[in-house]
Design a protein around this motif. Structure first.
Motif, PDB file in Angstrom:
ATOM      1  N   GLN A   1       0.826  -1.194   0.000  1.00  0.00           N
ATOM      2  CA  GLN A   1       0.000   0.000   0.000  1.00  0.00           C
ATOM      3  C   GLN A   1       0.874   1.264   0.000  1.00  0.00           C
ATOM      4  O   GLN A   1       2.039   1.240   0.392  1.00  0.00           O
ATOM      5  CB  GLN A   1      -0.918   0.016   1.222  1.00  0.00           C
ATOM      6  CG  GLN A   1      -1.804  -1.207   1.333  1.00  0.00           C
ATOM      7  CD  GLN A   1      -2.762  -1.347   0.172  1.00  0.00           C
ATOM      8  OE1 GLN A   1      -3.634  -0.495  -0.022  1.00  0.00           O
ATOM      9  NE2 GLN A   1      -2.594  -2.414  -0.608  1.00  0.00           N
TER      10      GLN A   1
ATOM     11  N   SER B   1      -5.373   3.012   3.495  1.00  0.00           N
ATOM     12  CA  SER B   1      -6.760   2.637   3.745  1.00  0.00           C
ATOM     13  C   SER B   1      -6.816   1.636   4.896  1.00  0.00           C
ATOM     14  O   SER B   1      -5.836   0.927   5.159  1.00  0.00           O
ATOM     15  CB  SER B   1      -7.377   1.997   2.494  1.00  0.00           C
ATOM     16  OG  SER B   1      -7.366   2.905   1.413  1.00  0.00           O
TER      17      SER B   1
ATOM     18  N   SER C   1     -10.908  -6.483   1.288  1.00  0.00           N
ATOM     19  CA  SER C   1     -12.119  -6.673   0.486  1.00  0.00           C
ATOM     20  C   SER C   1     -11.931  -6.248  -0.964  1.00  0.00           C
ATOM     21  O   SER C   1     -12.560  -6.804  -1.869  1.00  0.00           O
ATOM     22  CB  SER C   1     -13.294  -5.906   1.104  1.00  0.00           C
ATOM     23  OG  SER C   1     -13.039  -4.507   1.083  1.00  0.00           O
ATOM     24  N   GLN C   2     -11.059  -5.280  -1.207  1.00  0.00           N
ATOM     25  CA  GLN C   2     -10.911  -4.730  -2.549  1.00  0.00           C
ATOM     26  C   GLN C   2      -9.658  -5.198  -3.293  1.00  0.00           C
ATOM     27  O   GLN C   2      -9.636  -5.203  -4.530  1.00  0.00           O
ATOM     28  CB  GLN C   2     -10.893  -3.194  -2.473  1.00  0.00           C
ATOM     29  CG  GLN C   2     -12.165  -2.603  -1.904  1.00  0.00           C
ATOM     30  CD  GLN C   2     -12.068  -1.095  -1.694  1.00  0.00           C
ATOM     31  OE1 GLN C   2     -11.155  -0.445  -2.198  1.00  0.00           O
ATOM     32  NE2 GLN C   2     -13.012  -0.541  -0.937  1.00  0.00           N
ATOM     33  N   GLN C   3      -8.628  -5.618  -2.549  1.00  0.00           N
ATOM     34  CA  GLN C   3      -7.355  -5.879  -3.230  1.00  0.00           C
ATOM     35  C   GLN C   3      -6.741  -7.251  -2.955  1.00  0.00           C
ATOM     36  O   GLN C   3      -5.742  -7.603  -3.581  1.00  0.00           O
ATOM     37  CB  GLN C   3      -6.332  -4.811  -2.839  1.00  0.00           C
ATOM     38  CG  GLN C   3      -6.741  -3.392  -3.190  1.00  0.00           C
ATOM     39  CD  GLN C   3      -5.663  -2.392  -2.813  1.00  0.00           C
ATOM     40  OE1 GLN C   3      -4.465  -2.596  -3.044  1.00  0.00           O
ATOM     41  NE2 GLN C   3      -6.061  -1.285  -2.220  1.00  0.00           N
TER      42      GLN C   3
ATOM     43  N   GLU D   1     -10.764  -2.609   4.154  1.00  0.00           N
ATOM     44  CA  GLU D   1     -10.942  -2.152   2.773  1.00  0.00           C
ATOM     45  C   GLU D   1      -9.901  -2.770   1.847  1.00  0.00           C
ATOM     46  O   GLU D   1     -10.208  -3.173   0.724  1.00  0.00           O
ATOM     47  CB  GLU D   1     -10.863  -0.625   2.712  1.00  0.00           C
ATOM     48  CG  GLU D   1     -12.037   0.087   3.341  1.00  0.00           C
ATOM     49  CD  GLU D   1     -11.935   1.599   3.171  1.00  0.00           C
ATOM     50  OE1 GLU D   1     -11.150   2.046   2.310  1.00  0.00           O
ATOM     51  OE2 GLU D   1     -12.637   2.325   3.904  1.00  0.00           O
TER      52      GLU D   1
END
Length: 262
Positions: A169, A174, A181-183, A178
């Motif tokens: 990151q 974030s 769930s997203q990456q 998050e």
């Protein structure tokens, strides 16, 4: 005359005490060293807290060189949430978002991790084929108490494992939920040989670390791995050490100090 007699008695007592001191000191320090070794082999050491990681505190809090002095077995992540950490037999591996395990140097840094000097105390031999939930339930049934931390190692051939990793990151960070769930990148491994490295922690530590079971996996050839999500287990042998002490090193950085951890 009485004064001289008292002085003579005092000198004799001091001489006697001094003559006994070396033997006493050697015995005392031997017991002290043994006690320290006992604690070292039954102590979990943690860098930062899960609460801090959850809100996005991914800044470095310790080097792997520092972590090595506290354990040869464990898990965690790397600065910037750069993949999954596996510590096995004193060696550190970084499972990046490509699912590949990379050896890492002592100057690499971690924002969150947990290690111990693993010394097997007992082995549980479970029978049959089971999923991850069934595995956890069967281990729970054989543990003497759920109120102590445990270091847990599973070696063998696994019919299937579902593992994940996450990419590095960049600030502003974030929250962990998050990112996952997203990456997160999920990998399906079939009939794979390797080792699951992990801990089972009591519920009262849920804001400090992951309560319940938490495992990271690495293959026998040290080429692949990740954070365990699910799997199938056939007649697994579970090696366990009870941890009687759990230590935490809190980060010395602005991100941690200013994070909302209430």
């Amino acid at each position: 005359m009485k004064l001289k007699r008292y002085l003579w008695i005092a000198v004799c007592l001091i001489a006697l005490a001094v003559s006994m001191l070396p033997a006493y000191s050697e015995d005392f320090f031997q017991h002290h060293r043994e006690f320290r070794r006992f604690l070292q082999h039954h102590t979990g050491f943690q860098v930062s807290t899960l609460g801090a990681l959850n809100v996005g505190v991914y800044e470095a809090a310790a080097t792997l060189a520092e972590l090595k002095s506290h354990g040869d077995f464990g898990l965690g992540t790397f600065e910037g949430l750069d993949g999954e950490m596996v510590v096995l037999d004193g060696k550190f591996y970084q499972i990046k978002s490509d699912g590949v395990a990379y050896p890492v140097k002592d100057n690499s840094k971690t924002p969150f991790s947990a290690v111990t000097f693993f010394r097997q105390e007992r082995s549980l031999r479970l029978t049959g084929r089971m999923n991850y939930q069934e595995l956890r339930s069967q281990i729970d049934e054989q543990l003497p108490t759920s109120n102590l931390p445990y270091a847990i190692r599973l070696k063998g051939t696994f019919p299937s494992l579902k593992v994940r990793s996450v990419p590095k990151q960049t600030p502003p960070y974030s929250p962990l939920g998050e990112v996952i769930s997203q990456q997160q990148v999920v990998f399906e491994l079939q009939n794979v040989q390797g080792t699951l490295v992990g801990f089972r922690l009591p519920q009262y530590l849920k804001d400090v670390n992951a309560a319940g079971y938490h495992f990271h996996f690495i293959t026998s050839d040290r080429h692949k791995g990740g954070h365990l999500l699910d799997g199938a287990f056939l007649n697994p042998v579970v090696d366990i050490e009870t941890l009687r002490d759990w230590q935490i090193m809190l980060p010395s950085n602005t991100a941690f100090e200013e994070a909302s951890l209430e």
